[in-house]
Design a protein around this motif. Sequence first.
Motif, PDB file in Angstrom:
ATOM      1  N   TYR A 180      38.677 -10.482  -7.433  1.00 36.17           N
ATOM      2  CA  TYR A 180      39.925  -9.744  -7.232  1.00 36.17           C
ATOM      3  C   TYR A 180      39.960  -9.087  -5.865  1.00 36.17           C
ATOM      4  N   ARG A 183      40.693 -11.728  -3.358  1.00 40.89           N
ATOM      5  CA  ARG A 183      42.084 -12.195  -3.463  1.00 40.89           C
ATOM      6  C   ARG A 183      43.032 -11.188  -2.823  1.00 40.89           C
ATOM      7  N   ILE A 195      45.674 -15.381 -11.733  1.00 43.42           N
ATOM      8  CA  ILE A 195      46.127 -14.180 -12.463  1.00 43.42           C
ATOM      9  C   ILE A 195      45.719 -14.305 -13.931  1.00 43.42           C
ATOM     10  N   SER A 198      42.010 -13.785 -14.406  1.00 45.14           N
ATOM     11  CA  SER A 198      41.651 -12.398 -14.119  1.00 45.14           C
ATOM     12  C   SER A 198      42.038 -11.483 -15.295  1.00 45.14           C
ATOM     13  N   ILE A 199      43.277 -11.624 -15.762  1.00 44.76           N
ATOM     14  CA  ILE A 199      43.743 -10.762 -16.862  1.00 44.76           C
ATOM     15  C   ILE A 199      42.977 -11.078 -18.146  1.00 44.76           C
ATOM     16  N   LYS A 202      39.095 -10.148 -18.757  1.00 43.61           N
ATOM     17  CA  LYS A 202      38.826  -8.747 -19.109  1.00 43.61           C
ATOM     18  C   LYS A 202      39.236  -8.458 -20.552  1.00 43.61           C
TER      19      LYS A 202
HETATM   20  N1  URA Z   1      46.252  -7.937 -13.046  1.00 42.17           N
HETATM   21  C1  URA Z   1      44.975  -8.394 -13.076  1.00 42.17           C
HETATM   22  O1  URA Z   1      44.114  -7.848 -13.768  1.00 42.17           O
HETATM   23  N2  URA Z   1      44.681  -9.466 -12.339  1.00 42.17           N
HETATM   24  C2  URA Z   1      45.579 -10.125 -11.576  1.00 42.17           C
HETATM   25  O2  URA Z   1      45.235 -11.100 -10.935  1.00 42.17           O
HETATM   26  C3  URA Z   1      46.909  -9.625 -11.535  1.00 42.17           C
HETATM   27  C4  URA Z   1      47.231  -8.527 -12.299  1.00 42.17           C
END
Ligand code: URA
Length: 465
Positions: A180, A183, A195, A198-199, A202
Amino acid sequence: MTERTAQTGETAATPLHMIDLIRKKRDGARMTAAEIQFFVHGSARGIFPPEQIAAWLMAAWLRGLTREETYSLTVAMRDSGEKFNPAHLGRIAVDKHSTGGVGDKTSFLVAPIAAACGVAVPMISGRSLGHTGGTLDKLESIPGFRTAMSLPEFERVLESCGCSIISQTPNIVPADRVLYALRDRTATVESPSLICASILSKKLAAGLNGLVLDVKTGSGAFMRRQEDAEFLAALLVTTAEACGVRTVAMLTDMGQPLGRMAGNWIELIESMQLLRGERPQGSEPLRALSLILAGWMIHLGGRADTPHDGMLKAEAVLEDGTAGRIFLRMVEAQGGDARVFDQMHSFHRPGARRTIEAWESGYIARMDTTQLGWAVQRLGAGRVRASEPVDPHAGIEFHAHRGDWVEKGQPLATLFATRPGLFPEPEELVRTAIRLAPQAPRAVELVSRVWTRTNSEALLRDGIR
Ligand code: URA
């Protein structure tokens, strides 16, 4: 994988080298799951230099990733660190995640509402990103509130309250921290696959059984165009479902701030008013969206037969104060001083305030919500550098909304900051973001579409962008 094999990717069968993977993605070839795992593992462990990681990210941004590659990236990132296991909580674990907006405070409502209905809500949230606000920054405006907690502490709050909102621990998805940050510095944020991974990495590391996604569209969203937001929603749903998590995504309007307040503490004031059963003018879209999202959470959490039944249950615990009491218990369990909610308005102590009045009579025809978000950030609610503190009292109260008729001289918005010297730029941003016109704008639906596994699969069947 040992350290030595991670550097070269040597296995008995195929040695891997980062330079080959960059070339492969640059030329538009598909990567195997093993290659993606090699990339994620080496990035998280600091084995590859940032220029190689950034080069691969740019190649992935330009060439795109297939659904299989997106899935492999999500899973490899999820598995890059420690994970939370909510199984022993004795409740189905469901979370809500928004792709980011202005005045978006639904987490403060849906977490205690779903918990009040018997769902476990382990919420790992983020800070402000770009023009959008951060749930953690808002919560930290409560004196003493701790968002940095260990997983055992998280578990204790979940056991006693049914919900907890914390920040990512240093060991959860370390790969996302590395990727992140790169990026953010290499203009490779706005890729649906990056995206998505990444989202979801988690969210999946939190051990969820169900997930409700709030994918924003409109002038204040990261994906402003409806078709881009729809594609992201479908990709998120199908990827999370492939990982075994029941998931739905709502496409929701971010063409104006959600509710009356955008900032830190003032967003908690608005949330608490709703949690006390009050119905302030201008907060109805926030209340309505929170009930829809919570209804789905309760349904996915096995506590309602349909999302509509879930919504009715959500409304009942909001109205009778149960959700509000749970929210205050969570605040105390996380070290916060819940007494500030007894004098919410007198606790709001901005150093300076300025009201902007309508410069002519007309309908509010458009609100450029990204600009409004930047105004909120530059009043002090957000930060320029990651290490900077934010101003808990900064923000904007909106007195009128899209579609309202305003008379010349009527208050449109009040800005809050530590000192008057901070007002000129945000004031200019607000004045240019709001367009007054003689005709009313067309109405925009709060939730334009719900994406489930079936319609998401159908959308993606023709290939990935
Ligand atoms: N929120 C995130 O956690 N990651 C992204 O890439 C964009 C929004």
